[in-house]
Every structure is written in C-alpha cells, then in structure tokens.
Design a protein around this motif. Structure first.
Motif, short mmCIF file in Angstrom:
data_model
loop_
_atom_site.label_atom_id
_atom_site.label_comp_id
_atom_site.label_asym_id
_atom_site.label_seq_id
_atom_site.Cartn_x
_atom_site.Cartn_y
_atom_site.Cartn_z
N UNK A 38 0.83 -1.21 0.00
CA UNK A 38 0.00 0.00 0.00
C UNK A 38 0.86 1.25 0.00
N UNK A 39 1.92 1.24 0.77
CA UNK A 39 2.80 2.40 0.84
C UNK A 39 4.07 2.09 0.05
N UNK A 40 4.30 2.85 -0.99
CA UNK A 40 5.48 2.62 -1.83
C UNK A 40 6.30 3.89 -1.98
N UNK A 41 7.51 3.69 -2.48
CA UNK A 41 8.42 4.81 -2.68
C UNK A 41 9.11 4.61 -4.03
N UNK A 42 9.17 5.67 -4.84
CA UNK A 42 9.87 5.60 -6.12
C UNK A 42 11.34 5.94 -5.93
N UNK A 43 12.20 5.07 -6.42
CA UNK A 43 13.64 5.26 -6.33
C UNK A 43 14.15 5.54 -7.74
N UNK A 44 14.72 6.73 -7.99
CA UNK A 44 15.22 7.03 -9.35
C UNK A 44 16.43 6.16 -9.68
N UNK A 45 16.43 5.62 -10.90
CA UNK A 45 17.55 4.79 -11.36
C UNK A 45 18.56 5.61 -12.14
N UNK A 46 18.07 6.67 -12.82
CA UNK A 46 18.94 7.51 -13.62
C UNK A 46 18.48 8.96 -13.45
N UNK A 47 19.32 9.83 -12.85
CA UNK A 47 18.89 11.21 -12.60
C UNK A 47 18.53 11.97 -13.89
N UNK A 48 19.12 11.61 -15.01
CA UNK A 48 18.83 12.31 -16.26
C UNK A 48 17.52 11.85 -16.90
N UNK A 49 17.02 10.70 -16.48
CA UNK A 49 15.77 10.16 -17.01
C UNK A 49 14.84 9.83 -15.84
N UNK B 11 11.81 9.12 -15.76
CA UNK B 11 10.82 8.07 -16.01
C UNK B 11 11.37 6.68 -15.69
N UNK B 12 12.68 6.58 -15.54
CA UNK B 12 13.31 5.32 -15.17
C UNK B 12 13.45 5.27 -13.66
N UNK B 13 12.57 4.51 -13.04
CA UNK B 13 12.59 4.41 -11.59
C UNK B 13 12.15 3.01 -11.17
N UNK B 14 12.37 2.71 -9.92
CA UNK B 14 11.95 1.45 -9.33
C UNK B 14 11.01 1.78 -8.17
N UNK B 15 10.01 0.95 -7.97
CA UNK B 15 9.06 1.17 -6.90
C UNK B 15 9.27 0.09 -5.85
N UNK B 16 9.45 0.50 -4.59
CA UNK B 16 9.62 -0.46 -3.50
C UNK B 16 8.64 -0.12 -2.39
N UNK B 17 8.35 -1.11 -1.57
CA UNK B 17 7.48 -0.90 -0.42
C UNK B 17 8.23 -0.18 0.69
N UNK B 18 7.54 0.71 1.42
CA UNK B 18 8.21 1.46 2.49
C UNK B 18 8.20 0.72 3.80
N UNK B 19 7.34 -0.28 3.94
CA UNK B 19 7.26 -1.03 5.21
C UNK B 19 7.82 -2.43 5.06
N UNK B 20 9.00 -2.53 4.45
CA UNK B 20 9.61 -3.84 4.23
C UNK B 20 10.26 -4.32 5.51
N UNK B 21 10.26 -5.65 5.69
CA UNK B 21 10.92 -6.27 6.83
C UNK B 21 12.43 -6.17 6.61
N UNK B 22 13.20 -6.03 7.68
CA UNK B 22 14.65 -5.86 7.56
C UNK B 22 15.33 -7.13 7.04
N UNK B 23 14.64 -8.27 7.07
CA UNK B 23 15.20 -9.53 6.58
C UNK B 23 15.13 -9.51 5.10
#
Length: 107
Positions: A82-93, A95-107
């Motif tokens: 439900x809660x996600x965060x976009x991580x940019x893969x390339x600062x010049x582009x 639109x190229x990003x990865x989406x990860x969950x913000x409440x991930x388990x540390x394992x």
C-alpha cells in the motif's frame, strides 16, 4: 568408457590392441530419426485425442456447467504494497525508476 561423437557418427573406446573406432551410417541415422519423430508425433496425437474425448464426455455429463470464469479465479495472489516509494535509477531520465514498499521487513 566409450566416447560418442554424434555429429560425426563415430564412437571411440579403448581396446586390448589400441583404440576401437566405430563409424555410423548417415542414411540409416536419418531414417531412424524420421521414424522416431513420426512415432513420437503419433503418440502425442493419440494422447491428445484421448484427453479431448474425456473432456467431451465430462462436458456431456455436466451440461449445467457455465464456461464463465469466476472473478476469484482471475485474481492472483499477489497484492502490491500500500505504501510505496519511487527510487530514481537515472537522474537524467526521471521516467526510469523502481518502486519499492516502504514497510519492508529488515530480513
């Protein structure tokens, strides 16, 4: 301890008086391959025909079955976070990003 080489239709093995080399016949090999291919194809066709006959028989026994797919069958078991965060893969582009969950388990 034989060593076959399928491309050359040769097989070599150690013998009491040196290496024994056995040569194959390309025409016989091709005929055997074609015959085995026809046999395999006929076996697959027979199995598919048997399965089709079984399906037809089962459909005849249960005519009230509807071909419609239930909504629960179309939904997968994957649920996005439900809660996600976009991580940019390339600062010049951007639109190229990865989406990860913000409440991930540390394992």
């Amino acid at each position: 301890m034989a060593v076959p080489h399928y491309a050359y239709l040769k097989m070599k093995m150690p013998g009491t008086k040196g290496i024994i080399t056995i040569s194959g016949d390309y025409e016989k090999s091709s005929a055997c391959a074609a015959a085995s291919s026809r046999l395999a194809e006929s076996l697959v066709i027979a199995a598919e025909k048997k399965l089709l006959e079984w399906v037809v028989a089962m459909a005849g026994k249960q005519p009230d079955m509807s071909p419609e797919v239930k909504e629960s069958e179309t939904q997968g078991s994957f649920k996005p976070a439900k809660e996600t965060k976009k991580i940019p893969l390339d600062p010049e582009h951007p639109e190229r990003h990865s989406v990860i969950g913000t409440n991930l388990d540390s394992k």
